[in-house]
Design a protein around this motif. Structure first.
Motif, mmCIF file in Angstrom:
data_model
loop_
_atom_site.group_PDB
_atom_site.id
_atom_site.type_symbol
_atom_site.label_atom_id
_atom_site.label_comp_id
_atom_site.label_asym_id
_atom_site.label_seq_id
_atom_site.Cartn_x
_atom_site.Cartn_y
_atom_site.Cartn_z
ATOM 1 N N ILE A 153 41.952 47.051 43.205
ATOM 2 C CA ILE A 153 39.995 46.811 43.004
ATOM 3 C C ILE A 153 39.762 46.915 43.599
ATOM 4 O O ILE A 153 39.897 45.672 44.322
ATOM 5 C CB ILE A 153 40.252 45.408 41.476
ATOM 6 C CG1 ILE A 153 40.659 45.153 40.707
ATOM 7 C CG2 ILE A 153 38.872 45.193 41.384
ATOM 8 C CD1 ILE A 153 40.921 43.862 39.759
ATOM 9 N N PRO A 154 39.065 48.027 44.111
ATOM 10 C CA PRO A 154 38.212 47.664 45.567
ATOM 11 C C PRO A 154 37.312 46.938 45.179
ATOM 12 O O PRO A 154 36.748 47.234 44.324
ATOM 13 C CB PRO A 154 37.944 49.218 45.917
ATOM 14 C CG PRO A 154 38.223 50.243 44.252
ATOM 15 C CD PRO A 154 39.334 49.271 42.956
ATOM 16 N N MET A 155 36.099 46.889 46.458
ATOM 17 C CA MET A 155 36.106 45.777 46.127
ATOM 18 C C MET A 155 34.243 45.313 47.496
ATOM 19 O O MET A 155 35.359 44.683 48.404
ATOM 20 C CB MET A 155 35.645 45.011 45.300
ATOM 21 C CG MET A 155 36.308 43.385 45.851
ATOM 22 S SD MET A 155 36.273 41.847 44.886
ATOM 23 C CE MET A 155 34.810 40.792 44.998
ATOM 24 N N GLN A 156 33.368 45.174 47.332
ATOM 25 C CA GLN A 156 32.703 45.257 48.650
ATOM 26 C C GLN A 156 32.216 43.247 48.506
ATOM 27 O O GLN A 156 32.637 42.381 47.336
ATOM 28 C CB GLN A 156 30.699 45.907 48.852
ATOM 29 C CG GLN A 156 31.332 47.194 48.615
ATOM 30 C CD GLN A 156 30.230 47.782 48.720
ATOM 31 O OE1 GLN A 156 29.900 48.352 47.841
ATOM 32 N NE2 GLN A 156 28.974 47.254 49.808
ATOM 33 N N CYS A 157 32.770 43.132 49.613
ATOM 34 C CA CYS A 157 32.392 41.104 49.804
ATOM 35 C C CYS A 157 30.980 41.113 50.040
ATOM 36 O O CYS A 157 30.490 41.184 50.501
ATOM 37 C CB CYS A 157 32.719 40.800 51.192
ATOM 38 S SG CYS A 157 34.313 41.582 51.252
ATOM 39 N N GLU A 158 30.317 41.321 48.464
ATOM 40 C CA GLU A 158 28.815 41.099 47.809
ATOM 41 C C GLU A 158 28.998 40.225 47.250
ATOM 42 O O GLU A 158 29.262 40.095 46.530
ATOM 43 C CB GLU A 158 28.354 41.833 48.228
ATOM 44 C CG GLU A 158 28.649 42.874 46.666
ATOM 45 C CD GLU A 158 27.434 44.349 47.468
ATOM 46 O OE1 GLU A 158 26.854 45.159 45.734
ATOM 47 O OE2 GLU A 158 27.005 44.888 47.438
ATOM 48 N N TYR A 159 27.635 39.077 46.829
ATOM 49 C CA TYR A 159 27.617 38.144 45.146
ATOM 50 C C TYR A 159 28.258 38.824 44.189
ATOM 51 O O TYR A 159 28.969 38.561 43.583
ATOM 52 C CB TYR A 159 25.952 37.389 45.425
ATOM 53 C CG TYR A 159 26.348 37.188 44.233
ATOM 54 C CD1 TYR A 159 26.948 35.689 43.832
ATOM 55 C CD2 TYR A 159 25.244 37.362 43.145
ATOM 56 C CE1 TYR A 159 26.438 34.838 43.008
ATOM 57 C CE2 TYR A 159 25.340 36.363 42.217
ATOM 58 C CZ TYR A 159 25.542 35.557 42.028
ATOM 59 O OH TYR A 159 25.324 34.799 40.705
ATOM 60 N N TYR A 160 27.528 40.299 43.977
ATOM 61 C CA TYR A 160 27.302 40.726 42.386
ATOM 62 C C TYR A 160 28.363 41.138 42.090
ATOM 63 O O TYR A 160 28.930 41.294 41.137
ATOM 64 C CB TYR A 160 25.998 41.972 42.116
ATOM 65 C CG TYR A 160 24.798 41.368 42.390
ATOM 66 C CD1 TYR A 160 24.444 40.457 41.459
ATOM 67 C CD2 TYR A 160 24.242 41.815 43.050
ATOM 68 C CE1 TYR A 160 23.470 40.202 41.607
ATOM 69 C CE2 TYR A 160 22.511 40.798 42.834
ATOM 70 C CZ TYR A 160 22.625 40.141 42.592
ATOM 71 O OH TYR A 160 21.203 39.551 41.802
ATOM 72 N N ALA A 161 29.346 41.747 43.541
ATOM 73 C CA ALA A 161 30.086 42.114 43.205
ATOM 74 C C ALA A 161 31.742 41.076 42.503
ATOM 75 O O ALA A 161 32.664 41.115 41.396
ATOM 76 C CB ALA A 161 31.151 42.472 44.743
ATOM 77 N N LEU A 162 31.499 39.855 43.209
ATOM 78 C CA LEU A 162 32.344 38.534 42.562
ATOM 79 C C LEU A 162 32.046 38.372 40.931
ATOM 80 O O LEU A 162 32.821 38.021 40.277
ATOM 81 C CB LEU A 162 31.936 37.525 43.344
ATOM 82 C CG LEU A 162 32.578 37.099 44.881
ATOM 83 C CD1 LEU A 162 32.197 35.724 45.369
ATOM 84 C CD2 LEU A 162 34.111 36.695 44.620
ATOM 85 N N GLU A 163 30.521 38.557 40.815
ATOM 86 C CA GLU A 163 29.453 38.533 39.383
ATOM 87 C C GLU A 163 30.626 40.204 38.228
ATOM 88 O O GLU A 163 31.446 39.452 37.144
ATOM 89 C CB GLU A 163 28.607 38.714 39.130
ATOM 90 C CG GLU A 163 27.767 37.976 37.890
ATOM 91 C CD GLU A 163 26.690 38.519 37.823
ATOM 92 O OE1 GLU A 163 26.365 39.345 38.032
ATOM 93 O OE2 GLU A 163 25.661 36.991 38.020
ATOM 94 N N GLY A 164 30.753 40.765 39.199
ATOM 95 C CA GLY A 164 31.043 42.073 38.285
ATOM 96 C C GLY A 164 33.169 41.991 38.199
ATOM 97 O O GLY A 164 33.209 42.566 37.470
ATOM 98 N N LEU A 165 33.902 41.063 39.354
ATOM 99 C CA LEU A 165 35.228 41.125 39.381
ATOM 100 C C LEU A 165 35.278 39.735 38.408
ATOM 101 O O LEU A 165 36.906 40.237 37.529
ATOM 102 C CB LEU A 165 35.280 40.428 40.749
ATOM 103 C CG LEU A 165 37.156 40.285 41.161
ATOM 104 C CD1 LEU A 165 37.781 41.060 40.459
ATOM 105 C CD2 LEU A 165 37.518 39.313 42.534
ATOM 106 N N SER A 166 35.070 39.289 37.924
ATOM 107 C CA SER A 166 35.396 38.101 36.882
ATOM 108 C C SER A 166 35.621 38.665 35.425
ATOM 109 O O SER A 166 35.753 38.605 34.682
ATOM 110 C CB SER A 166 33.879 37.018 37.130
ATOM 111 O OG SER A 166 34.217 36.348 35.648
#
Length: 263
Positions: free
Chosen positions: A146-159
């Motif tokens: 899972i590639p992800m940027q370290c930003e708030y909305y990315a955490l929400e999408g990760l869930s």
């Protein structure tokens, strides 16, 4: 036998295709045999591998709908160094056609059984949404990167993505697990980046790769030349980071396989 890894995130613009292409090239540079599957109708992984998506005679569409055998679709040793199953806009039609098919979520897994012995890794570049193509990828894979940027909305999408992975695991693919989370477009100067990174480490522990992928101009330029960054500028920070990620994945794979060998 190949480890099959789906590179996915339901949020777009996080470096998913960049990771798939550059990880594939970096694993190839470590002498592993790699097959990359472009499962995104945009065909960006195809173009980034040095293959023209507009001139394809056969693509992953033909594989999924049963028009051709997988051996006829694989493009050997692309300019990126690995083998490729390419994609273009035709793939959009495959999703519609699969909806009324029997065992529609198993199409990709069943076809990959014929080539798993030929590769060390099979990487699948998924579309940035949860659809039948993504479900096919997650059903075929044993691991998810899972590639992800370290930003708030990315955490929400990760869930939401973790919930999807759990559902696929419970219903059709009990072998599926999160292989790792790779932090992309990483800027250590940003307090938000540091905060989100700490939260990731707290919740996911060793599932978070030690390697991070920085924001890098050469990494951003490479796709326009149809090359992974390791071939565009081997000495760039982006190239070195993806080589480090390949090394980390190789070590984890070896540890997993060694653990299966009886003492």
């Amino acid at each position: 036998m190949a480890k099959i890894i789906a590179v996915t995130n339901q949020k777009g613009g996080v470096g998913k295709t960049t990771t798939c292409v550059n990880l594939g090239a970096s694993l190839t540079a470590t002498k592993r045999k790699v097959l990359v599957i472009d499962l995104d109708p945009q065909g960006n992984a195809t173009m980034g591998s040095g293959v023209d998506k507009h001139s394809l005679e056969l693509s992953v569409y033909d594989l999924l709908v049963g028009n051709a055998h997988i051996y006829d679709i694989i493009q050997k040793q692309t300019p990126a160094g690995y083998d490729l199953i390419p994609a273009n806009g035709d793939l959009t039609a495959a999703e519609v056609e699969l909806l009324d098919s029997d065992f529609k979520e198993l199409r990709l897994r069943n076809t990959l059984n014929d080539v798993r012995e030929l590769y060390d890794y099979i990487l699948i570049d998924c579309p940035p949404s949860l659809n039948m193509l993504t479900v096919n990828a997650l059903t075929a894979a044993s691991g998810v990167v899972i590639p992800m940027q370290c930003e708030y909305y990315a955490l929400e999408g990760l869930s939401a993505l973790m919930s999807t992975i759990q559902q696929i695991s419970e219903r059709v693919n009990p072998a599926l697990k999160v292989e790792g989370i790779i932090r992309t477009m990483f800027d250590p100067r940003s307090s938000l980046t540091r905060d989100v990174s700490e939260q990731l480490n707290e919740f996911f522990g060793d599932k978070v790769y030690t390697t991070v992928i920085p924001r890098n101009v050469r990494l951003a330029e490479a796709p326009s030349h149809g090359l992974p960054v390791i071939m565009y500028d081997r000495h760039s920070k982006g190239a070195k980071s993806y080589l480090a990620l390949a090394g980390e994945i190789n070590r984890k794979t070896k540890e997993e396989r060694d653990a299966l060998i009886p003492a």
